[in-house]
Design a protein around this motif. Structure first.
Motif, short mmCIF file in Angstrom:
data_model
loop_
_atom_site.label_atom_id
_atom_site.label_comp_id
_atom_site.label_asym_id
_atom_site.label_seq_id
_atom_site.Cartn_x
_atom_site.Cartn_y
_atom_site.Cartn_z
N HIS A 3 23.40 59.87 -15.67
CA HIS A 3 22.18 60.63 -15.98
C HIS A 3 21.11 59.85 -16.74
CE1 HIS A 3 23.46 64.78 -14.81
NE2 HIS A 3 24.64 64.17 -14.83
N ILE A 4 21.42 58.64 -17.13
CA ILE A 4 20.43 57.87 -17.92
C ILE A 4 20.01 56.64 -17.10
CG2 ILE A 4 21.35 58.75 -20.10
CD1 ILE A 4 22.78 56.06 -20.52
N TYR A 31 32.16 59.21 -29.05
CA TYR A 31 30.86 59.85 -28.83
C TYR A 31 29.76 59.18 -29.65
CZ TYR A 31 27.10 63.30 -28.97
OH TYR A 31 25.86 63.90 -28.90
N ARG A 50 22.89 64.10 -32.73
CA ARG A 50 23.64 62.87 -33.12
C ARG A 50 23.35 62.44 -34.56
NH1 ARG A 50 21.92 59.95 -27.42
NH2 ARG A 50 22.56 61.69 -26.12
N ARG A 61 15.08 66.63 -27.57
CA ARG A 61 16.11 66.36 -28.57
C ARG A 61 15.51 65.31 -29.50
NH1 ARG A 61 19.81 63.27 -27.80
NH2 ARG A 61 19.15 62.61 -25.73
N ASP A 79 27.68 61.22 -16.30
CA ASP A 79 27.13 60.51 -17.45
C ASP A 79 27.91 59.31 -17.99
OD1 ASP A 79 24.72 60.49 -18.65
OD2 ASP A 79 24.88 62.49 -19.49
N TYR A 80 27.31 58.76 -19.06
CA TYR A 80 27.75 57.46 -19.58
C TYR A 80 28.94 57.54 -20.53
CZ TYR A 80 25.01 59.23 -23.47
OH TYR A 80 24.52 60.03 -24.47
N HIS A 81 29.35 58.76 -20.86
CA HIS A 81 30.50 58.88 -21.77
C HIS A 81 31.82 58.64 -21.05
CE1 HIS A 81 27.27 61.77 -22.70
NE2 HIS A 81 27.47 61.45 -23.96
N ARG A 98 29.53 66.76 -22.65
CA ARG A 98 28.91 67.96 -23.23
C ARG A 98 29.32 69.19 -22.45
NH1 ARG A 98 27.81 68.56 -27.80
NH2 ARG A 98 26.45 66.77 -28.01
N GLY A 137 20.58 69.45 -23.43
CA GLY A 137 20.58 68.21 -22.64
C GLY A 137 20.36 68.45 -21.15
N GLY A 138 19.79 67.43 -20.51
CA GLY A 138 19.45 67.53 -19.09
C GLY A 138 20.65 67.77 -18.19
N ALA A 139 21.77 67.08 -18.49
CA ALA A 139 22.92 67.16 -17.59
C ALA A 139 23.43 68.60 -17.48
CB ALA A 139 24.02 66.24 -18.09
N ASN A 180 27.04 56.43 -27.92
CA ASN A 180 25.67 56.60 -28.40
C ASN A 180 25.12 55.49 -29.30
OD1 ASN A 180 24.83 58.92 -26.96
ND2 ASN A 180 26.33 60.08 -28.16
N TRP A 186 24.07 54.03 -24.96
CA TRP A 186 22.75 54.71 -24.94
C TRP A 186 21.59 53.73 -25.17
CZ3 TRP A 186 21.08 59.53 -23.50
CH2 TRP A 186 19.81 59.92 -23.92
O1 F6P Z 1 20.08 63.74 -19.24
C1 F6P Z 1 21.08 64.29 -19.87
C2 F6P Z 1 21.32 63.80 -21.26
O2 F6P Z 1 20.32 62.94 -21.64
C3 F6P Z 1 22.64 63.15 -21.36
O3 F6P Z 1 22.61 61.88 -20.89
C4 F6P Z 1 23.03 63.38 -22.76
O4 F6P Z 1 24.38 63.40 -22.89
C5 F6P Z 1 22.44 64.72 -22.99
O5 F6P Z 1 21.31 64.82 -22.20
C6 F6P Z 1 22.12 65.13 -24.40
O6 F6P Z 1 22.79 64.48 -25.38
P1 F6P Z 1 24.06 64.99 -26.15
O7 F6P Z 1 25.06 65.37 -25.12
O8 F6P Z 1 24.47 63.82 -26.94
O9 F6P Z 1 23.63 66.15 -26.98
#
Ligand code: F6P
Length: 488
Positions: free
Chosen positions: A185-186, A106, A336, A298, A161-163, A26, A45-47, A111, A115
């Motif tokens: 981050h998760i 993605y 998403r 979200r 993150d996980y991506h 992101r 998003g948190g990140a 996801n 996720w």
């Molecule tokens: O904590 C951060 C987070 O949850 C990420 O892990 C995630 O990618 C993001 O916020 C929000 O999701 P997206 O990037 O899919 O909009």
């Protein structure tokens, strides 16, 4: 309290003349068209919320996938643009993905597979070979773009993150001198949950190519170490809390992420936010409401939005004396939406809000307002300011920064946080009211408790919470993370 300045010093000392490259899926700024002009929004998003202040303090390059309709219009030939747009402090380098890539990497593997695999909410992960192919391809694309950017320079790549679970491996195959650290981050689930993943070995190998791997809390670190023990022929060094795999050591550490307390606190007292307060009260007809309860998520099944609305419903069933005095306003950012589960959830929320409002509403009053439009940072700060209660009810969440943002914004020492016990934040924020979102009755009672809490108790609790968030701010998080690199 540690500050930007402290972070800069640590960066200089630890990273020295290496180039700092941050990589995430992101992007922190999304360019859009608004009334015929190019504007930008900041995703929720948190990140990105946590890392933008860090990059603003340190400078460097943030590599991310370009996702905005006007993103291509503002970049140079290399796909780069200075951000924040009004006063650039670092470079955002955008990677362009094709529709197929975005779909497989993605929406697909990130996801639909990782996720739900990592969030234990009983949503079944879907593993498709073609999604995995795209996941690998896009991780490689990030690696190529970063290698090209670094050239012959020394660099430190900070992966998010996980991506991007395979990015460190690809980077090191191309240039073994690059140092990499990854922050996940998760949550990391228990080994039993993770073992169903058909690509578990490749994911673990990808992550173990890093020199440092961080999770929010020690519980996730322990889950990861147990997973490695079970799935790989690796040596787990409990003394150093590290994994040695094929002769390479990865340190495993817990770093609870946070927010820029000072900035959020200042924003809350700004004139801009004061203006938004009146606008918002007007827009959502909140002027005559005695208790405002807010939620901000979200739209995601991990966030427990349905459970939260159910608890509000139960609250009005059990305590009808609060009708016309309390309103629950939930802000939900669509997310998403090409994934069926997310579309279904959105529909279910619509139905549920309609049912609850039909059941309890009286003339001129409805208990639940669901607002889906994008809210600016000033508007969100205004909501934090006016909400008597912030209701945060994830079924599973790595950290949850809404809780910390709300606390940072409550300079008046008022406001109550009701927080799910299944968030990373609940381990740090001891003075919140904890809830189990799976238990609607006790959840409803906790809402009542929050409403009826006396001013003195509220103040004491908020004081304690603010101390924790002020002390453990985002700069401390980044300093601890970067300092750990010295041990490599
Ligand atoms: O904590 C951060 C987070 O949850 C990420 O892990 C995630 O990618 C993001 O916020 C929000 O999701 P997206 O990037 O899919 O909009």
């Amino acid at each position: 309290m540690l500050t930007k300045r402290d972070l800069r010093k640590v960066i200089r000392k630890v990273i020295g003349n290496r180039l700092l490259v941050l990589a995430s899926n992101r992007e922190p700024y999304i360019h859009i068209y608004k009334e015929g002009k190019i504007d930008y929004i900041r995703p929720v998003g948190g990140a990105v919320t946590a890392l933008d202040p860090v990059m603003r303090a340190c400078g460097g390059i943030w590599v991310a996938s370009g996702s905005g309709p006007a993103d291509k219009k503002v970049v140079n030939k290399k796909g780069e643009v200075g951000v924040p747009p009004e006063n650039p402090k670092y470079t955002l380098k955008r990677i362009w993905l094709s529709k197929e890539e975005e779909n497989g990497y993605y929406f697909g593997f990130s996801n639909k597979a990782i996720w739900p695999l990592c969030h234990v909410t009983y949503t079944r992960p879907v593993f498709e070979e073609s999604d995995w192919r795209h996941y690998k391809k896009v991780n490689e694309k990030f690696a190529d773009a970063i290698i090209k950017k670094i050239g012959r320079k020394k660099a430190f790549v900070w992966i998010q993150d996980y991506h991007l679970a395979l990015l460190a491996k690809y980077l090191k195959e191309k240039n073994p001198n690059i140092k990499t650290a990854h922050f996940w981050h998760i949550p990391w689930p228990n080994p039993e949950a993770f073992r169903i993943c058909p690509k578990k070995k490749e994911i673990l190998e990808g992550l173990l190519a890093n020199d440092l791997l961080g999770f929010h809390i020690l519980y996730f670190c322990r889950n990861f170490l147990e997973t490695v023990n079970l799935e790989l022929e690796a040596r787990v060094d409990n003394e150093r809390t590290s994994v040695i795999y094929r002769g390479h050591e990865t340190l495993i550490r817990g770093f609870p992420i946070s927010v820029d307390f000072e900035e959020l606190s200042k924003l809350s007292d700004s004139k801009k936010v004061a203006k938004e307060v009146s606008k918002i009260k007007e827009e959502f007809a909140l002027t005559k409401i005695e208790f405002i309860i807010m939620g901000l998520d979200r739209i995601d099944y991990t966030k427990g939005i349905l459970e939260k609305i159910k608890a509000v419903d139960r609250f009005f069933e059990k305590y009808p004396e609060y009708k016309e005095r309390v309103v629950f306003i939930q802000k939900g950012a669509l997310s998403r939406m090409h994934i069926e589960t997310y579309k279904d959830l959105n529909d279910q929320i619509n139905d549920q809000v309609e049912d609850v409002n039909w059941k309890h509403s009286t003339e001129g009053w409805a208990p639940v307002i669901f607002a889906r439009r994008h809210f600016s940072r000033e508007e969100i700060s205004a909501f934090y300011k006016i909400a008597d209660i912030c209701l945060i009810s994830p079924l599973h969440d790595g950290m949850n920064l809404v809780a910390k943002e709300y606390i940072a914004a409550r300079n008046d020492l008022s406001g109550v946080v009701v927080l799910s016990q299944f968030t990373g934040a609940a381990r740090e924020l001891k003075s919140v009211i904890q809830v189990n979102p799976y238990d609607p009755d006790s959840f409803a009672d906790k809402i009542k408790k929050a409403i009826e809490m006396g001013a003195e108790e509220k103040q004491k609790k908020m004081e304690r919470l603010r101390k924790v968030v002020l002390e453990n701010n985002i700069y401390k998080w980044a300093i601890k993370f970067i300092s750990e690199l010295q041990k490599i």
